[in-house]
Design a protein around this motif. Structure first.
Motif, short mmCIF file in Angstrom:
data_model
loop_
_atom_site.label_atom_id
_atom_site.label_comp_id
_atom_site.label_asym_id
_atom_site.label_seq_id
_atom_site.Cartn_x
_atom_site.Cartn_y
_atom_site.Cartn_z
N GLY A 191 48.04 78.30 34.34
CA GLY A 191 48.06 77.01 35.01
C GLY A 191 49.47 76.55 35.34
N TYR A 192 49.56 75.32 35.78
CA TYR A 192 50.84 74.65 36.01
C TYR A 192 50.88 73.41 35.14
CZ TYR A 192 51.35 77.50 40.25
OH TYR A 192 51.46 78.54 41.13
N ILE A 193 52.03 73.11 34.59
CA ILE A 193 52.08 71.93 33.73
C ILE A 193 51.90 70.66 34.54
CG2 ILE A 193 54.60 71.58 33.77
CD1 ILE A 193 54.22 70.99 30.67
N THR A 194 52.30 70.68 35.81
CA THR A 194 52.12 69.51 36.66
C THR A 194 52.34 69.91 38.10
OG1 THR A 194 52.64 67.14 36.89
CG2 THR A 194 54.50 68.66 36.69
N ASN A 195 52.17 68.93 38.98
CA ASN A 195 52.52 69.11 40.38
C ASN A 195 53.74 68.27 40.68
OD1 ASN A 195 51.71 70.03 43.23
ND2 ASN A 195 51.95 67.82 43.48
N PHE A 196 54.79 68.89 41.18
CA PHE A 196 55.99 68.14 41.54
C PHE A 196 55.82 67.61 42.95
CE2 PHE A 196 60.19 67.82 43.51
CZ PHE A 196 60.80 66.92 42.64
N SER A 197 55.92 66.30 43.09
CA SER A 197 55.69 65.68 44.39
C SER A 197 56.88 65.91 45.32
CB SER A 197 55.46 64.18 44.24
OG SER A 197 55.33 63.57 45.51
N ASN A 202 58.89 57.87 45.07
CA ASN A 202 58.76 56.78 44.11
C ASN A 202 58.63 57.31 42.68
OD1 ASN A 202 57.50 56.40 46.76
ND2 ASN A 202 57.23 54.27 46.16
N GLN A 203 57.90 58.42 42.52
CA GLN A 203 57.74 58.99 41.19
C GLN A 203 59.09 59.48 40.66
OE1 GLN A 203 55.92 62.85 40.86
NE2 GLN A 203 55.01 62.40 38.86
N PHE A 204 59.85 60.16 41.50
CA PHE A 204 61.16 60.65 41.09
C PHE A 204 62.07 59.48 40.72
CE2 PHE A 204 65.48 62.18 41.78
CZ PHE A 204 65.46 63.38 41.10
N TRP A 270 50.24 64.96 34.19
CA TRP A 270 50.82 64.15 35.27
C TRP A 270 51.59 63.01 34.61
CZ3 TRP A 270 48.05 60.18 38.86
CH2 TRP A 270 48.87 59.88 39.97
N VAL A 271 52.89 62.96 34.82
CA VAL A 271 53.69 61.84 34.31
C VAL A 271 53.61 60.75 35.37
CG1 VAL A 271 55.92 61.09 33.45
CG2 VAL A 271 55.21 63.46 33.13
N PRO A 295 52.98 58.96 25.18
CA PRO A 295 54.22 58.37 25.71
C PRO A 295 54.94 59.35 26.63
CG PRO A 295 54.02 57.91 23.37
CD PRO A 295 52.93 58.88 23.70
N MET A 296 55.70 58.81 27.55
CA MET A 296 56.50 59.61 28.47
C MET A 296 57.50 60.46 27.68
SD MET A 296 58.61 57.96 31.67
CE MET A 296 59.29 58.97 32.99
N PRO A 297 57.67 61.75 28.04
CA PRO A 297 58.68 62.55 27.34
C PRO A 297 60.05 61.91 27.39
CG PRO A 297 57.29 63.94 28.73
CD PRO A 297 56.95 62.52 29.07
N GLN A 298 60.82 62.10 26.33
CA GLN A 298 62.13 61.44 26.20
C GLN A 298 63.27 62.45 26.42
OE1 GLN A 298 62.37 57.90 25.39
NE2 GLN A 298 60.24 58.23 26.05
N TRP A 299 64.39 61.96 26.90
CA TRP A 299 65.55 62.81 27.05
C TRP A 299 66.20 63.09 25.70
CZ3 TRP A 299 66.25 65.64 31.13
CH2 TRP A 299 65.71 65.23 32.34
N THR A 300 66.09 62.15 24.79
CA THR A 300 66.62 62.33 23.44
C THR A 300 65.50 62.08 22.44
OG1 THR A 300 68.82 61.58 24.12
CG2 THR A 300 68.34 61.56 21.77
N ALA A 301 65.28 63.01 21.54
CA ALA A 301 64.20 62.88 20.56
C ALA A 301 64.33 61.59 19.78
CB ALA A 301 64.21 64.07 19.61
#
Length: 440
Positions: A191-197, A202-204, A270-271, A295-301
Protein backbone atom coordinates in the motif's frame (compact mmCIF):
# COMPACT_ATOMS: atom_id res chain seq x y z
CA UNK A 1 0.97 41.20 14.23
CA UNK A 2 -2.76 40.75 13.81
CA UNK A 3 -3.50 44.42 14.43
CA UNK A 4 -0.99 45.55 11.83
CA UNK A 5 -2.55 43.07 9.38
CA UNK A 6 -5.90 44.80 9.72
CA UNK A 7 -4.33 48.25 9.30
CA UNK A 8 -2.39 47.13 6.26
CA UNK A 9 -5.39 45.61 4.55
CA UNK A 10 -7.28 48.86 5.01
CA UNK A 11 -4.39 50.77 3.43
CA UNK A 12 -4.20 48.25 0.61
CA UNK A 13 -7.91 48.65 -0.01
CA UNK A 14 -7.46 52.42 -0.23
CA UNK A 15 -4.72 51.93 -2.83
CA UNK A 16 -6.78 49.51 -4.90
CA UNK A 17 -9.78 51.84 -4.75
CA UNK A 18 -7.92 54.63 -6.54
CA UNK A 19 -9.40 55.15 -9.97
CA UNK A 20 -12.28 52.77 -9.29
CA UNK A 21 -14.81 54.91 -11.06
CA UNK A 22 -18.29 55.36 -9.56
CA UNK A 23 -17.65 53.02 -6.63
CA UNK A 24 -16.15 55.70 -4.38
CA UNK A 25 -14.93 55.15 -0.85
CA UNK A 26 -17.70 57.47 0.36
CA UNK A 27 -20.29 55.22 -1.29
CA UNK A 28 -18.80 52.16 0.36
CA UNK A 29 -18.69 53.87 3.76
CA UNK A 30 -22.33 54.84 3.38
CA UNK A 31 -23.27 51.30 2.42
CA UNK A 32 -21.37 49.83 5.35
CA UNK A 33 -23.19 52.13 7.73
CA UNK A 34 -26.61 51.16 6.38
CA UNK A 35 -26.99 47.77 8.00
CA UNK A 36 -30.61 48.02 8.98
CA UNK A 37 -33.53 45.60 8.70
CA UNK A 38 -35.33 45.51 5.36
CA UNK A 39 -39.05 46.05 5.09
CA UNK A 40 -41.20 43.22 3.81
CA UNK A 41 -40.24 39.66 2.88
CA UNK A 42 -36.59 38.95 2.06
CA UNK A 43 -35.10 36.32 -0.22
CA UNK A 44 -31.40 35.53 0.17
CA UNK A 45 -28.99 33.38 -1.83
CA UNK A 46 -26.14 31.49 -0.23
CA UNK A 47 -23.35 29.65 -2.08
CA UNK A 48 -21.40 26.92 -0.29
CA UNK A 49 -19.96 23.43 -0.69
CA UNK A 50 -20.89 22.13 2.79
CA UNK A 51 -22.34 18.59 2.53
CA UNK A 52 -25.96 18.39 3.63
CA UNK A 53 -26.30 22.16 3.99
CA UNK A 54 -29.80 22.01 2.50
CA UNK A 55 -31.01 20.18 5.62
CA UNK A 56 -29.60 22.89 7.86
CA UNK A 57 -31.02 25.78 5.84
CA UNK A 58 -34.44 24.10 5.77
CA UNK A 59 -34.61 24.46 9.55
CA UNK A 60 -34.05 28.21 9.18
CA UNK A 61 -36.58 28.56 6.35
CA UNK A 62 -39.25 26.67 8.29
CA UNK A 63 -38.82 29.02 11.24
CA UNK A 64 -38.39 32.26 9.30
CA UNK A 65 -41.07 32.53 6.60
CA UNK A 66 -40.27 36.20 5.91
CA UNK A 67 -36.51 35.61 5.43
CA UNK A 68 -36.00 32.73 3.02
CA UNK A 69 -32.58 31.42 2.02
CA UNK A 70 -31.91 29.62 -1.26
CA UNK A 71 -28.82 27.42 -1.27
CA UNK A 72 -26.52 27.22 -4.27
CA UNK A 73 -23.88 24.48 -4.05
CA UNK A 74 -20.65 24.20 -5.99
CA UNK A 75 -17.10 22.81 -5.84
CA UNK A 76 -14.78 23.60 -2.94
CA UNK A 77 -13.27 27.08 -2.94
CA UNK A 78 -10.03 26.41 -4.78
CA UNK A 79 -11.91 23.99 -7.00
CA UNK A 80 -13.83 26.78 -8.69
CA UNK A 81 -16.21 28.54 -6.32
CA UNK A 82 -13.78 31.36 -5.51
CA UNK A 83 -13.19 32.11 -9.18
CA UNK A 84 -16.95 32.17 -9.66
CA UNK A 85 -17.21 34.68 -6.82
CA UNK A 86 -14.56 36.91 -8.38
CA UNK A 87 -16.33 36.77 -11.74
CA UNK A 88 -19.64 37.57 -10.07
CA UNK A 89 -18.08 40.52 -8.25
CA UNK A 90 -17.00 41.98 -11.59
CA UNK A 91 -20.48 41.43 -13.01
CA UNK A 92 -22.22 42.71 -9.88
CA UNK A 93 -24.31 39.54 -9.41
CA UNK A 94 -22.84 37.77 -6.40
CA UNK A 95 -25.04 35.81 -4.02
CA UNK A 96 -25.94 37.52 -0.75
CA UNK A 97 -23.75 35.16 1.25
CA UNK A 98 -20.75 33.02 0.44
CA UNK A 99 -18.72 30.29 2.10
CA UNK A 100 -15.09 31.53 2.19
CA UNK A 101 -12.16 29.92 3.98
CA UNK A 102 -10.08 32.08 6.31
CA UNK A 103 -7.03 31.98 4.07
CA UNK A 104 -9.04 33.32 1.12
CA UNK A 105 -10.82 36.14 2.97
CA UNK A 106 -7.94 38.62 2.51
CA UNK A 107 -8.15 38.15 -1.27
CA UNK A 108 -11.80 39.17 -1.27
CA UNK A 109 -11.14 42.01 1.17
CA UNK A 110 -8.42 43.46 -1.06
CA UNK A 111 -10.83 43.27 -4.00
CA UNK A 112 -13.40 45.22 -1.94
CA UNK A 113 -15.90 42.42 -2.36
CA UNK A 114 -17.23 42.01 1.17
CA UNK A 115 -19.67 43.84 3.43
CA UNK A 116 -18.40 44.77 6.88
CA UNK A 117 -20.97 42.98 9.01
CA UNK A 118 -19.57 44.58 12.16
CA UNK A 119 -21.71 47.57 11.16
CA UNK A 120 -24.74 45.41 12.02
CA UNK A 121 -25.59 45.79 15.71
CA UNK A 122 -26.45 42.09 16.05
CA UNK A 123 -22.93 41.14 14.91
CA UNK A 124 -21.13 43.59 17.16
CA UNK A 125 -22.94 42.07 20.13
CA UNK A 126 -22.02 38.50 19.10
CA UNK A 127 -18.22 38.91 18.94
CA UNK A 128 -17.57 37.44 22.39
CA UNK A 129 -19.33 34.20 21.44
CA UNK A 130 -16.43 33.16 19.21
CA UNK A 131 -13.02 31.66 19.93
CA UNK A 132 -10.74 34.73 19.80
CA UNK A 133 -8.36 33.47 17.11
CA UNK A 134 -11.25 32.65 14.77
CA UNK A 135 -12.63 36.17 15.20
CA UNK A 136 -9.20 37.53 14.31
CA UNK A 137 -9.44 35.56 11.07
CA UNK A 138 -12.46 37.64 10.00
CA UNK A 139 -11.45 40.98 11.52
CA UNK A 140 -7.77 40.97 10.47
CA UNK A 141 -6.97 42.42 13.89
CA UNK A 142 -9.26 45.44 13.48
CA UNK A 143 -11.63 45.36 16.44
CA UNK A 144 -14.19 47.53 14.64
CA UNK A 145 -14.56 45.32 11.56
CA UNK A 146 -15.74 41.84 10.64
CA UNK A 147 -15.68 40.60 7.06
CA UNK A 148 -17.63 37.45 7.84
CA UNK A 149 -18.97 35.30 10.66
CA UNK A 150 -16.58 32.53 11.80
CA UNK A 151 -18.00 29.13 11.04
CA UNK A 152 -15.46 26.44 11.87
CA UNK A 153 -11.81 25.68 12.41
CA UNK A 154 -9.59 22.96 11.00
CA UNK A 155 -7.29 21.43 13.66
CA UNK A 156 -5.35 18.55 12.12
CA UNK A 157 -4.79 14.97 13.24
CA UNK A 158 -3.89 11.57 11.79
CA UNK A 159 -6.68 9.46 10.28
CA UNK A 160 -5.42 5.89 9.96
CA UNK A 161 -6.59 2.38 9.09
CA UNK A 162 -6.35 0.67 12.47
CA UNK A 163 -7.03 -2.78 10.98
CA UNK A 164 -4.18 -2.56 8.46
CA UNK A 165 -1.63 -1.25 10.94
CA UNK A 166 -2.57 -3.99 13.42
CA UNK A 167 -2.60 -6.77 10.83
CA UNK A 168 0.89 -5.84 9.64
CA UNK A 169 2.31 -5.15 13.11
CA UNK A 170 3.16 -1.54 12.25
CA UNK A 171 3.04 0.89 15.20
CA UNK A 172 0.89 3.97 14.68
CA UNK A 173 3.51 6.73 14.12
CA UNK A 174 3.83 9.45 16.74
CA UNK A 175 6.61 11.42 15.02
CA UNK A 176 7.34 12.32 11.42
CA UNK A 177 10.44 10.12 11.52
CA UNK A 178 8.26 7.19 12.58
CA UNK A 179 5.79 8.11 9.85
CA UNK A 180 8.52 7.87 7.19
CA UNK A 181 9.66 4.53 8.63
CA UNK A 182 6.08 3.28 8.58
CA UNK A 183 5.80 4.36 4.94
CA UNK A 184 8.53 1.87 4.02
CA UNK A 185 6.67 -0.95 5.79
CA UNK A 186 3.33 0.01 4.28
CA UNK A 187 4.87 -0.01 0.80
CA UNK A 188 6.29 -3.48 1.49
CA UNK A 189 2.78 -4.59 2.46
CA UNK A 190 1.44 -3.39 -0.88
CA UNK A 191 0.00 0.00 0.00
CA UNK A 192 0.84 3.67 0.36
CA UNK A 193 0.93 5.39 3.70
CA UNK A 194 -0.95 8.34 2.22
CA UNK A 195 -1.65 10.37 -0.87
CA UNK A 196 0.45 13.50 -1.26
CA UNK A 197 -1.71 16.27 -2.67
CA UNK A 198 -0.18 17.83 -5.75
CA UNK A 199 -2.81 20.54 -6.03
CA UNK A 200 -4.37 21.30 -2.63
CA UNK A 201 -1.60 23.46 -1.17
CA UNK A 202 -3.78 24.26 1.84
CA UNK A 203 -2.83 20.91 3.36
CA UNK A 204 0.88 21.61 2.87
CA UNK A 205 0.35 24.99 4.52
CA UNK A 206 -1.06 23.12 7.53
CA UNK A 207 2.12 21.03 7.70
CA UNK A 208 4.21 24.21 7.59
CA UNK A 209 1.99 25.86 10.23
CA UNK A 210 2.67 22.96 12.61
CA UNK A 211 6.43 23.04 11.90
CA UNK A 212 6.67 26.75 12.74
CA UNK A 213 7.07 28.16 9.24
CA UNK A 214 5.50 31.54 8.58
CA UNK A 215 4.86 32.52 4.97
CA UNK A 216 3.62 36.08 5.38
CA UNK A 217 4.20 38.97 7.76
CA UNK A 218 3.75 42.71 7.72
CA UNK A 219 4.80 45.70 9.76
CA UNK A 220 1.83 47.92 9.01
CA UNK A 221 3.55 49.34 5.96
CA UNK A 222 4.46 46.45 3.70
CA UNK A 223 4.25 42.70 3.31
CA UNK A 224 7.07 40.21 3.67
CA UNK A 225 6.75 36.97 1.70
CA UNK A 226 8.79 33.94 2.75
CA UNK A 227 7.71 30.64 1.26
CA UNK A 228 11.30 29.43 1.53
CA UNK A 229 12.08 29.80 5.24
CA UNK A 230 14.01 27.00 6.94
CA UNK A 231 10.94 25.41 8.51
CA UNK A 232 9.14 25.31 5.16
CA UNK A 233 12.22 23.86 3.46
CA UNK A 234 12.33 21.12 6.11
CA UNK A 235 8.71 20.18 5.44
CA UNK A 236 9.24 20.28 1.66
CA UNK A 237 12.38 18.13 1.88
CA UNK A 238 10.53 15.61 4.03
CA UNK A 239 7.68 15.13 1.56
CA UNK A 240 10.02 15.30 -1.44
CA UNK A 241 11.84 12.30 -0.01
CA UNK A 242 8.62 10.31 0.28
CA UNK A 243 7.55 11.34 -3.22
CA UNK A 244 10.95 10.53 -4.77
CA UNK A 245 10.97 7.08 -3.14
CA UNK A 246 7.40 6.49 -4.35
CA UNK A 247 6.27 5.81 -0.79
CA UNK A 248 3.17 7.95 -1.29
CA UNK A 249 0.63 8.05 -4.08
CA UNK A 250 0.12 11.34 -5.89
CA UNK A 251 -3.35 11.16 -7.42
CA UNK A 252 -5.26 14.44 -7.70
CA UNK A 253 -7.31 15.07 -4.53
CA UNK A 254 -11.10 15.25 -4.45
CA UNK A 255 -11.43 12.90 -7.43
CA UNK A 256 -12.92 9.45 -7.90
CA UNK A 257 -9.37 8.10 -8.13
CA UNK A 258 -8.58 9.71 -4.76
CA UNK A 259 -11.68 8.19 -3.17
CA UNK A 260 -10.84 4.78 -4.61
CA UNK A 261 -7.37 4.86 -3.06
CA UNK A 262 -8.93 5.09 0.39
CA UNK A 263 -11.94 2.92 -0.34
CA UNK A 264 -9.76 0.10 -1.71
CA UNK A 265 -7.27 0.13 1.18
CA UNK A 266 -4.49 1.41 -1.08
CA UNK A 267 -3.95 4.52 1.09
CA UNK A 268 -3.64 3.85 4.81
CA UNK A 269 -3.57 7.29 6.42
CA UNK A 270 -4.53 10.89 5.84
CA UNK A 271 -3.17 13.77 7.91
CA UNK A 272 -6.14 16.06 7.68
CA UNK A 273 -8.41 18.47 9.51
CA UNK A 274 -11.46 17.64 11.57
CA UNK A 275 -13.73 18.09 8.56
CA UNK A 276 -11.75 15.30 6.85
CA UNK A 277 -13.84 12.84 8.84
CA UNK A 278 -16.69 13.47 6.45
CA UNK A 279 -14.49 13.17 3.36
CA UNK A 280 -13.42 9.65 4.36
CA UNK A 281 -16.91 8.63 5.39
CA UNK A 282 -18.43 9.72 2.08
CA UNK A 283 -15.51 8.69 -0.15
CA UNK A 284 -14.62 5.34 1.40
CA UNK A 285 -17.88 3.76 2.63
CA UNK A 286 -16.56 0.20 2.34
CA UNK A 287 -14.03 0.90 5.09
CA UNK A 288 -16.58 1.83 7.76
CA UNK A 289 -15.48 0.87 11.26
CA UNK A 290 -11.83 0.40 10.27
CA UNK A 291 -10.57 3.96 10.74
CA UNK A 292 -9.31 5.66 13.91
CA UNK A 293 -7.85 9.08 14.68
CA UNK A 294 -4.56 9.82 16.47
CA UNK A 295 -2.67 13.05 17.16
CA UNK A 296 -0.74 14.58 14.27
CA UNK A 297 2.84 13.24 14.05
CA UNK A 298 5.34 15.52 15.77
CA UNK A 299 8.69 16.82 14.58
CA UNK A 300 10.11 16.30 18.06
CA UNK A 301 9.03 13.36 20.22
CA UNK A 302 6.91 14.41 23.16
CA UNK A 303 5.72 17.71 21.68
CA UNK A 304 2.03 18.48 21.26
CA UNK A 305 1.65 20.82 18.31
CA UNK A 306 -1.07 20.68 15.67
CA UNK A 307 -1.44 22.37 12.33
CA UNK A 308 -4.62 23.91 11.00
CA UNK A 309 -6.11 23.22 7.59
CA UNK A 310 -9.08 25.26 6.56
CA UNK A 311 -11.72 26.77 8.70
CA UNK A 312 -14.30 28.99 7.10
CA UNK A 313 -16.46 32.04 7.46
CA UNK A 314 -19.90 32.92 6.19
CA UNK A 315 -19.37 36.23 4.42
CA UNK A 316 -21.86 38.79 3.16
CA UNK A 317 -20.99 40.23 -0.23
CA UNK A 318 -21.05 43.99 -0.68
CA UNK A 319 -23.69 43.70 -3.42
CA UNK A 320 -26.28 42.23 -1.06
CA UNK A 321 -29.42 44.34 -0.83
CA UNK A 322 -30.25 42.80 2.54
CA UNK A 323 -27.05 42.76 4.64
CA UNK A 324 -28.90 42.84 7.95
CA UNK A 325 -30.94 39.72 7.19
CA UNK A 326 -27.89 38.04 5.65
CA UNK A 327 -25.93 38.71 8.84
CA UNK A 328 -28.88 37.48 10.89
CA UNK A 329 -28.89 34.16 9.02
CA UNK A 330 -25.09 33.85 9.22
CA UNK A 331 -25.20 34.33 12.97
CA UNK A 332 -27.90 31.72 13.40
CA UNK A 333 -26.00 29.29 11.17
CA UNK A 334 -22.81 29.63 13.19
CA UNK A 335 -23.97 30.24 16.78
CA UNK A 336 -27.21 28.36 17.41
CA UNK A 337 -26.79 24.94 18.96
CA UNK A 338 -29.45 23.58 16.63
CA UNK A 339 -27.56 24.64 13.49
CA UNK A 340 -24.12 23.69 14.83
CA UNK A 341 -25.30 20.22 15.79
CA UNK A 342 -26.69 19.69 12.30
CA UNK A 343 -23.51 21.02 10.67
CA UNK A 344 -21.52 18.52 12.70
CA UNK A 345 -23.89 15.68 11.85
CA UNK A 346 -24.03 16.45 8.13
CA UNK A 347 -20.47 17.64 7.49
CA UNK A 348 -18.45 17.00 10.67
CA UNK A 349 -17.74 20.72 11.03
CA UNK A 350 -16.05 21.77 14.25
CA UNK A 351 -17.66 24.97 15.62
CA UNK A 352 -15.86 28.31 16.02
CA UNK A 353 -17.88 29.39 19.06
CA UNK A 354 -16.63 28.89 22.60
CA UNK A 355 -19.95 27.36 23.63
CA UNK A 356 -19.91 25.09 20.59
CA UNK A 357 -16.79 23.27 21.70
CA UNK A 358 -18.62 22.21 24.87
CA UNK A 359 -21.78 20.85 23.26
CA UNK A 360 -22.52 17.29 24.31
CA UNK A 361 -22.77 15.98 20.74
CA UNK A 362 -19.01 16.42 20.35
CA UNK A 363 -18.59 13.69 22.96
CA UNK A 364 -20.63 11.16 21.02
CA UNK A 365 -18.90 8.06 19.64
CA UNK A 366 -18.71 7.97 15.84
CA UNK A 367 -19.68 4.58 14.41
CA UNK A 368 -17.60 4.92 11.22
CA UNK A 369 -14.51 5.36 13.39
CA UNK A 370 -15.10 2.29 15.50
CA UNK A 371 -17.19 4.26 18.01
CA UNK A 372 -14.16 6.39 18.86
CA UNK A 373 -15.03 9.80 20.29
CA UNK A 374 -12.97 11.54 17.65
CA UNK A 375 -14.10 15.08 18.45
CA UNK A 376 -12.59 14.90 21.91
CA UNK A 377 -9.22 14.36 20.23
CA UNK A 378 -9.83 17.24 17.82
CA UNK A 379 -10.80 19.45 20.76
CA UNK A 380 -7.33 18.80 22.16
CA UNK A 381 -5.76 19.49 18.77
CA UNK A 382 -7.62 22.80 18.51
CA UNK A 383 -5.84 23.96 21.64
CA UNK A 384 -2.47 22.94 20.17
CA UNK A 385 -2.68 25.19 17.09
CA UNK A 386 -0.43 28.25 17.37
CA UNK A 387 -2.46 31.36 16.54
CA UNK A 388 0.21 33.47 14.85
CA UNK A 389 0.00 32.20 11.26
CA UNK A 390 -0.75 35.09 8.89
CA UNK A 391 -2.36 34.62 5.49
CA UNK A 392 -1.29 36.81 2.59
CA UNK A 393 -3.64 39.08 0.65
CA UNK A 394 -3.50 37.04 -2.58
CA UNK A 395 -3.60 33.46 -1.34
CA UNK A 396 -5.71 32.13 -4.20
CA UNK A 397 -3.04 33.07 -6.74
CA UNK A 398 -0.26 31.90 -4.39
CA UNK A 399 -1.93 28.49 -4.11
CA UNK A 400 -2.36 28.28 -7.89
CA UNK A 401 1.28 29.12 -8.55
CA UNK A 402 2.54 26.65 -5.93
CA UNK A 403 0.20 23.96 -7.25
CA UNK A 404 1.62 24.26 -10.75
CA UNK A 405 5.09 23.65 -9.30
CA UNK A 406 3.94 20.79 -7.09
CA UNK A 407 2.38 19.03 -10.08
CA UNK A 408 5.69 19.32 -11.92
CA UNK A 409 7.64 18.06 -8.90
CA UNK A 410 5.58 14.89 -8.46
CA UNK A 411 6.19 14.10 -12.13
CA UNK A 412 9.95 14.44 -11.64
CA UNK A 413 10.40 17.95 -13.01
CA UNK A 414 12.04 19.95 -10.25
CA UNK A 415 11.39 19.71 -6.52
CA UNK A 416 8.84 20.97 -4.04
CA UNK A 417 11.32 23.58 -2.85
CA UNK A 418 11.79 24.73 -6.46
CA UNK A 419 8.02 25.12 -6.67
CA UNK A 420 7.90 27.18 -3.48
CA UNK A 421 10.71 29.44 -4.64
CA UNK A 422 8.90 30.07 -7.91
CA UNK A 423 5.62 30.69 -6.03
CA UNK A 424 7.37 33.23 -3.81
CA UNK A 425 8.57 35.19 -6.83
CA UNK A 426 5.19 35.08 -8.54
CA UNK A 427 3.45 36.10 -5.29
CA UNK A 428 5.69 39.16 -4.97
CA UNK A 429 5.03 40.02 -8.62
CA UNK A 430 1.28 39.69 -8.04
CA UNK A 431 1.39 41.99 -5.01
CA UNK A 432 3.33 44.57 -7.00
CA UNK A 433 0.89 44.36 -9.90
CA UNK A 434 -1.93 45.19 -7.48
CA UNK A 435 0.01 48.09 -5.93
CA UNK A 436 0.26 46.25 -2.62
CA UNK A 437 3.44 47.27 -0.76
CA UNK A 438 5.83 44.33 -0.52
CA UNK A 439 9.40 43.95 0.65
CA UNK A 440 11.85 42.55 -1.94
Amino acid sequence: MRKSLGVLLVSVLALSACGSGDDSSEDRTSAAASCAPSSGPVNLTYTTWIPGIENVVKVWNDKNPTIQVKVQTGPNGNGGTYQNFFNQLKAGNTPDLGHIEYDALPSFRVQDGLFDVASCDIVAKAKDQFIPWTWNQVSFGDEKSAWGIPQDSGPMALFYRADLFEKNNIPVPKTWDEYAAAAEKVKAAGGYITNFSQSDINQFAGFVWQAGGRWFANDGQQWTVNLTDEKTKKVADYWQNLVSKKLVSTVPPWTTEWDNAYNSSSAWTWVSAVWGANSIMSGAPRTAGKWRVAPMPQWTAGEQVAGNWGGSATAVFKNSKHPYEAAQFALWLNTSEEALALLNKEAQLYPATTAGTQYSYLGNPVKFYGDQKIYELFAQAAGQVTPDFTWGPTMTSTYTDASDGFKAAVSGKGTLNDALAAAQKSTIDTLKSQSIPVKE
